[in-house]
Design a protein around this motif. Structure first.
Motif, PDB file in Angstrom:
ATOM      1  N   TRP A  17      45.685  36.744 -37.432  1.00 61.63           N
ATOM      2  CA  TRP A  17      44.853  37.582 -36.580  1.00 61.63           C
ATOM      3  C   TRP A  17      44.037  36.752 -35.600  1.00 61.63           C
ATOM      4  N   LYS A  18      44.233  35.453 -35.585  1.00 59.83           N
ATOM      5  CA  LYS A  18      43.382  34.572 -34.787  1.00 59.83           C
ATOM      6  C   LYS A  18      43.918  34.261 -33.398  1.00 59.83           C
ATOM      7  N   THR A  19      45.169  34.556 -33.124  1.00 62.00           N
ATOM      8  CA  THR A  19      45.751  34.179 -31.840  1.00 62.00           C
ATOM      9  C   THR A  19      45.905  35.399 -30.940  1.00 62.00           C
ATOM     10  N   ARG A  20      46.816  35.307 -29.991  1.00 61.25           N
ATOM     11  CA  ARG A  20      47.023  36.361 -29.006  1.00 61.25           C
ATOM     12  C   ARG A  20      48.490  36.798 -29.003  1.00 61.25           C
ATOM     13  N   ALA A  21      48.734  38.034 -28.539  1.00 61.82           N
ATOM     14  CA  ALA A  21      50.091  38.570 -28.479  1.00 61.82           C
ATOM     15  C   ALA A  21      50.360  39.125 -27.084  1.00 61.82           C
ATOM     16  N   ARG A  22      51.544  38.855 -26.574  1.00 63.85           N
ATOM     17  CA  ARG A  22      51.940  39.358 -25.254  1.00 63.85           C
ATOM     18  C   ARG A  22      52.094  40.869 -25.280  1.00 63.85           C
ATOM     19  N   ARG A  23      51.821  41.500 -24.142  1.00 65.15           N
ATOM     20  CA  ARG A  23      51.913  42.951 -24.041  1.00 65.15           C
ATOM     21  C   ARG A  23      53.331  43.440 -24.311  1.00 65.15           C
ATOM     22  N   ALA A  24      54.329  42.800 -23.716  1.00 58.56           N
ATOM     23  CA  ALA A  24      55.717  43.243 -23.902  1.00 58.56           C
ATOM     24  C   ALA A  24      56.135  43.141 -25.363  1.00 58.56           C
ATOM     25  N   GLY A  63      48.439  44.401 -33.504  1.00 56.26           N
ATOM     26  CA  GLY A  63      47.470  45.116 -32.678  1.00 56.26           C
ATOM     27  C   GLY A  63      46.210  44.312 -32.437  1.00 56.26           C
ATOM     28  N   ILE A  64      45.745  43.626 -33.462  1.00 54.47           N
ATOM     29  CA  ILE A  64      44.554  42.782 -33.319  1.00 54.47           C
ATOM     30  C   ILE A  64      44.836  41.630 -32.364  1.00 54.47           C
ATOM     31  N   ARG A  65      45.998  40.995 -32.504  1.00 55.41           N
ATOM     32  CA  ARG A  65      46.336  39.897 -31.590  1.00 55.41           C
ATOM     33  C   ARG A  65      46.481  40.402 -30.161  1.00 55.41           C
ATOM     34  N   ARG A  66      46.989  41.623 -29.997  1.00 54.10           N
ATOM     35  CA  ARG A  66      47.108  42.194 -28.649  1.00 54.10           C
ATOM     36  C   ARG A  66      45.722  42.426 -28.047  1.00 54.10           C
ATOM     37  N   LEU A  67      44.775  42.910 -28.855  1.00 56.86           N
ATOM     38  CA  LEU A  67      43.403  43.076 -28.378  1.00 56.86           C
ATOM     39  C   LEU A  67      42.794  41.731 -28.011  1.00 56.86           C
ATOM     40  N   HIS A  68      43.085  40.713 -28.784  1.00 57.24           N
ATOM     41  CA  HIS A  68      42.602  39.372 -28.461  1.00 57.24           C
ATOM     42  C   HIS A  68      43.134  38.907 -27.112  1.00 57.24           C
ATOM     43  N   ASP A  69      44.357  39.281 -26.778  1.00 55.47           N
ATOM     44  CA  ASP A  69      44.929  38.875 -25.502  1.00 55.47           C
ATOM     45  C   ASP A  69      44.172  39.495 -24.329  1.00 55.47           C
ATOM     46  N   GLY A  71      40.979  39.916 -24.447  1.00 51.65           N
ATOM     47  CA  GLY A  71      39.625  39.382 -24.538  1.00 51.65           C
ATOM     48  C   GLY A  71      38.690  40.222 -25.386  1.00 51.65           C
ATOM     49  N   ARG A  72      39.225  41.102 -26.208  1.00 55.19           N
ATOM     50  CA  ARG A  72      38.398  41.985 -27.029  1.00 55.19           C
ATOM     51  C   ARG A  72      38.521  41.631 -28.506  1.00 55.19           C
ATOM     52  N   GLU A  93      44.769  35.913 -18.049  1.00 56.38           N
ATOM     53  CA  GLU A  93      45.705  34.893 -17.559  1.00 56.38           C
ATOM     54  C   GLU A  93      45.504  33.555 -18.247  1.00 56.38           C
ATOM     55  N   GLY A  94      44.288  33.104 -18.288  1.00 54.43           N
ATOM     56  CA  GLY A  94      44.017  31.784 -18.854  1.00 54.43           C
ATOM     57  C   GLY A  94      43.557  31.881 -20.293  1.00 54.43           C
ATOM     58  N   GLU A  95      42.982  30.784 -20.746  1.00 52.51           N
ATOM     59  CA  GLU A  95      42.474  30.724 -22.102  1.00 52.51           C
ATOM     60  C   GLU A  95      41.235  31.601 -22.224  1.00 52.51           C
ATOM     61  N   ASN A  96      41.097  32.292 -23.349  1.00 56.78           N
ATOM     62  CA  ASN A  96      39.875  33.028 -23.622  1.00 56.78           C
ATOM     63  C   ASN A  96      39.340  32.577 -24.980  1.00 56.78           C
ATOM     64  N   ARG A  97      38.368  33.276 -25.509  1.00 60.12           N
ATOM     65  CA  ARG A  97      37.734  32.816 -26.756  1.00 60.12           C
ATOM     66  C   ARG A  97      38.678  32.863 -27.961  1.00 60.12           C
ATOM     67  N   PHE A  98      39.839  33.485 -27.810  1.00 61.22           N
ATOM     68  CA  PHE A  98      40.804  33.577 -28.897  1.00 61.22           C
ATOM     69  C   PHE A  98      41.937  32.563 -28.759  1.00 61.22           C
ATOM     70  N   GLY A  99      41.857  31.713 -27.758  1.00 53.63           N
ATOM     71  CA  GLY A  99      42.843  30.660 -27.612  1.00 53.63           C
ATOM     72  C   GLY A  99      43.626  30.748 -26.323  1.00 53.63           C
TER      73      GLY A  99
END
Length: 107
Positions: A17-24, A63-69, A71-72, A93-99
């Motif tokens: 749950w710590k990283t980010r996920a692409r929308r597609a 879903g959590i990783r998608r929210l991280h992408d 910035g939420r 686009e760039g790095e946010n607080r989730f990586g």
């Protein structure tokens, strides 16, 4: 195939749950969940329930990783209508607080 790659990502990162996920990737995963439930419930409700149990945790984490992408915080997942709007938005686009941004899809 993007759908196969997205399903693989969903199951491999089912406790991440710590990283980010692409929308597609997320929306292919979402389509897999909905289609799986519809098809399996037409066959047997018991099989559909097992599918739902098996995919519940990976779906929550995706879903959590998608929210991280976007910035939420992942806590937005608890508000169903709101998180659908957030999931549909493009990621940062760039790095946010989730990586850093998730890597591009590889076919």
């Amino acid at each position: 195939m993007p759908v196969v790659n997205s399903i693989r990502i969903g199951f491999l990162n089912y406790v991440n749950w710590k990283t980010r996920a692409r929308r597609a990737d997320f929306w292919w995963w979402f389509l897999f969940i909905v289609a799986g439930e519809v098809v399996l419930s037409s066959i047997s409700q018991d099989v559909a329930n097992i599918f739902g149990l098996v995919t519940f945790l990976p779906h929550v984490m995706f879903g959590i990783r998608r929210l991280h992408d976007t910035g939420r915080s992942g806590w937005w997942w608890l508000l169903p209508i709101v998180n659908l709007v957030f999931w549909a938005q493009p990621g940062n686009e760039g790095e946010n607080r989730f990586g850093p941004p998730p890597p591009p899809a590889s076919l």
